[in-house]
Design a protein around this motif. Structure first.
Motif, PDB file in Angstrom:
ATOM      1  N   GLY A 159       0.813  -1.204   0.000  1.00 15.79           N
ATOM      2  CA  GLY A 159       0.000   0.000   0.000  1.00 15.79           C
ATOM      3  C   GLY A 159       0.847   1.255   0.000  1.00 15.79           C
ATOM      4  N   VAL A 160       1.938   1.223   0.763  1.00 18.78           N
ATOM      5  CA  VAL A 160       2.846   2.377   0.803  1.00 18.78           C
ATOM      6  C   VAL A 160       3.518   2.560  -0.555  1.00 18.78           C
ATOM      7  CG1 VAL A 160       4.904   3.335   1.895  1.00 18.78           C
ATOM      8  CG2 VAL A 160       3.235   2.133   3.276  1.00 18.78           C
ATOM      9  N   ALA A 161       3.962   1.459  -1.155  1.00 12.52           N
ATOM     10  CA  ALA A 161       4.635   1.541  -2.456  1.00 12.52           C
ATOM     11  C   ALA A 161       3.680   2.073  -3.520  1.00 12.52           C
ATOM     12  CB  ALA A 161       5.170   0.166  -2.852  1.00 12.52           C
ATOM     13  N   LEU A 162       2.462   1.560  -3.553  1.00 11.03           N
ATOM     14  CA  LEU A 162       1.491   2.023  -4.537  1.00 11.03           C
ATOM     15  C   LEU A 162       1.145   3.490  -4.316  1.00 11.03           C
ATOM     16  CD1 LEU A 162      -0.255   1.147  -6.915  1.00 11.03           C
ATOM     17  CD2 LEU A 162      -2.031   0.530  -5.279  1.00 11.03           C
ATOM     18  N   LEU A 163       0.995   3.888  -3.069  1.00 11.67           N
ATOM     19  CA  LEU A 163       0.715   5.288  -2.745  1.00 11.67           C
ATOM     20  C   LEU A 163       1.861   6.191  -3.193  1.00 11.67           C
ATOM     21  CD1 LEU A 163      -0.972   7.447  -1.261  1.00 11.67           C
ATOM     22  CD2 LEU A 163       0.249   6.814   0.799  1.00 11.67           C
ATOM     23  N   ALA A 164       3.099   5.762  -2.929  1.00  7.62           N
ATOM     24  CA  ALA A 164       4.262   6.572  -3.310  1.00  7.62           C
ATOM     25  C   ALA A 164       4.356   6.719  -4.819  1.00  7.62           C
ATOM     26  CB  ALA A 164       5.538   5.939  -2.763  1.00  7.62           C
ATOM     27  N   ILE A 165       4.140   5.639  -5.543  1.00  5.75           N
ATOM     28  CA  ILE A 165       4.200   5.694  -7.009  1.00  5.75           C
ATOM     29  C   ILE A 165       3.124   6.631  -7.549  1.00  5.75           C
ATOM     30  CG2 ILE A 165       3.820   4.333  -9.103  1.00  5.75           C
ATOM     31  CD1 ILE A 165       5.151   1.970  -7.559  1.00  5.75           C
ATOM     32  N   CYS A 166       1.900   6.495  -7.033  1.00  2.00           N
ATOM     33  CA  CYS A 166       0.806   7.351  -7.498  1.00  2.00           C
ATOM     34  C   CYS A 166       1.048   8.813  -7.144  1.00  2.00           C
ATOM     35  CB  CYS A 166      -0.515   6.872  -6.918  1.00  2.00           C
ATOM     36  SG  CYS A 166      -1.049   5.284  -7.567  1.00  2.00           S
ATOM     37  N   THR A 167       1.602   9.060  -5.961  1.00  2.00           N
ATOM     38  CA  THR A 167       1.888  10.445  -5.555  1.00  2.00           C
ATOM     39  C   THR A 167       2.941  11.068  -6.453  1.00  2.00           C
ATOM     40  OG1 THR A 167       1.318   9.930  -3.278  1.00  2.00           O
ATOM     41  CG2 THR A 167       2.604  11.907  -3.638  1.00  2.00           C
ATOM     42  N   LEU A 168       4.026  10.336  -6.693  1.00  2.00           N
ATOM     43  CA  LEU A 168       5.079  10.871  -7.564  1.00  2.00           C
ATOM     44  C   LEU A 168       4.568  11.099  -8.983  1.00  2.00           C
ATOM     45  CD1 LEU A 168       8.162   8.803  -6.371  1.00  2.00           C
ATOM     46  CD2 LEU A 168       7.735  11.243  -6.031  1.00  2.00           C
ATOM     47  N   GLY A 188       1.482  11.654  -9.890  1.00  2.00           N
ATOM     48  CA  GLY A 188       0.545  12.776  -9.860  1.00  2.00           C
ATOM     49  C   GLY A 188       1.247  14.119  -9.788  1.00  2.00           C
ATOM     50  N   VAL A 189       2.315  14.197  -8.976  1.00  4.69           N
ATOM     51  CA  VAL A 189       3.069  15.454  -8.869  1.00  4.69           C
ATOM     52  C   VAL A 189       3.751  15.780 -10.195  1.00  4.69           C
ATOM     53  CG1 VAL A 189       5.076  16.505  -7.760  1.00  4.69           C
ATOM     54  CG2 VAL A 189       3.372  15.347  -6.378  1.00  4.69           C
ATOM     55  N   ILE A 190       4.327  14.772 -10.829  1.00  6.99           N
ATOM     56  CA  ILE A 190       4.999  15.000 -12.116  1.00  6.99           C
ATOM     57  C   ILE A 190       3.990  15.446 -13.169  1.00  6.99           C
ATOM     58  CG2 ILE A 190       6.215  13.839 -14.009  1.00  6.99           C
ATOM     59  CD1 ILE A 190       7.626  12.159 -11.791  1.00  6.99           C
ATOM     60  N   MET A 191       2.843  14.746 -13.239  1.00  6.90           N
ATOM     61  CA  MET A 191       1.822  15.144 -14.221  1.00  6.90           C
ATOM     62  C   MET A 191       1.253  16.521 -13.910  1.00  6.90           C
ATOM     63  SD  MET A 191      -0.390  11.761 -14.935  1.00  6.90           S
ATOM     64  CE  MET A 191       0.367  10.171 -15.088  1.00  6.90           C
ATOM     65  N   GLY A 192       1.067  16.846 -12.643  1.00  2.64           N
ATOM     66  CA  GLY A 192       0.576  18.171 -12.264  1.00  2.64           C
ATOM     67  C   GLY A 192       1.559  19.270 -12.622  1.00  2.64           C
ATOM     68  N   ASP A 193       2.861  19.002 -12.440  1.00  7.27           N
ATOM     69  CA  ASP A 193       3.875  19.975 -12.836  1.00  7.27           C
ATOM     70  C   ASP A 193       3.906  20.147 -14.353  1.00  7.27           C
ATOM     71  OD1 ASP A 193       4.640  20.520 -10.249  1.00  7.27           O
ATOM     72  OD2 ASP A 193       6.300  19.084 -10.247  1.00  7.27           O
ATOM     73  N   GLY A 208      -2.115  18.042  -9.240  1.00  9.32           N
ATOM     74  CA  GLY A 208      -1.293  16.873  -8.940  1.00  9.32           C
ATOM     75  C   GLY A 208      -1.885  15.966  -7.887  1.00  9.32           C
ATOM     76  N   VAL A 209      -2.498  16.537  -6.866  1.00 12.21           N
ATOM     77  CA  VAL A 209      -3.108  15.742  -5.800  1.00 12.21           C
ATOM     78  C   VAL A 209      -4.305  14.965  -6.342  1.00 12.21           C
ATOM     79  CG1 VAL A 209      -4.316  15.868  -3.593  1.00 12.21           C
ATOM     80  CG2 VAL A 209      -2.319  17.282  -3.988  1.00 12.21           C
TER      81      VAL A 209
END
Length: 134
Positions: free
Chosen positions: A5-14, A16-21, A35-36
């Motif tokens: 769950g942590v790994a999937l959350l981290a991948i999705c967060t990164l 999302g931030v990259i796509m938002g930027d 991004g969020v």
């Protein structure tokens, strides 16, 4: 298996931030745009995809569900605080737009709830068969 769950959350967060930027650069804005929200949508889609393709054990599903539930209120609250500070420094138009959108959403929900004449949803079948079997 909460670590999945942590790994999937981290991948999705990164992601999302990259796509938002990248979206911010495309729009000519010097900040992260959505991004969020993109990360939350990616987390939901990844969880559904893994569940559909048999990649979710019960422990993994519990881990993803736990961290997904933790992710949404914490990160959205952090993003909301940042957006409020930016909006207050941006001037009265941003504050008026925020207040207007909240009032518009509230009025829309009130209108839908007063005009909806639908039937109640039917009872669902139980997911687990009764002890005596069927």
């Amino acid at each position: 298996m909460i670590i999945y769950g942590v790994a999937l959350l981290a991948i999705c967060t990164l992601a999302g931030v990259i796509m938002g930027d990248m979206l911010g650069v495309l729009l000519g804005v010097k900040s992260n745009v959505g991004g969020v929200g993109i990360a939350m949508i990616l987390l939901i889609c990844a969880r559904l995809w893994m569940h559909k393709h048999g990649g979710m054990t019960k422990d993994c599903e519990m881990g993803v569900g736990f961290w997904g539930a933790m992710y949404i209120p914490v990160v959205v609250a952090m993003a909301a605080q940042q957006n409020v500070v930016t909006a207050l420094h941006g001037g009265p138009v941003a504050v008026l737009a925020a207040i207007g959108s909240v009032v518009l959403c509230g009025c829309t929900i009130a209108l839908i709830s007063r005009t909806h004449k639908g039937e109640p949803l039917p009872d669902e079948e139980p997911l687990i068969a009764p002890v005596g079997g069927r």
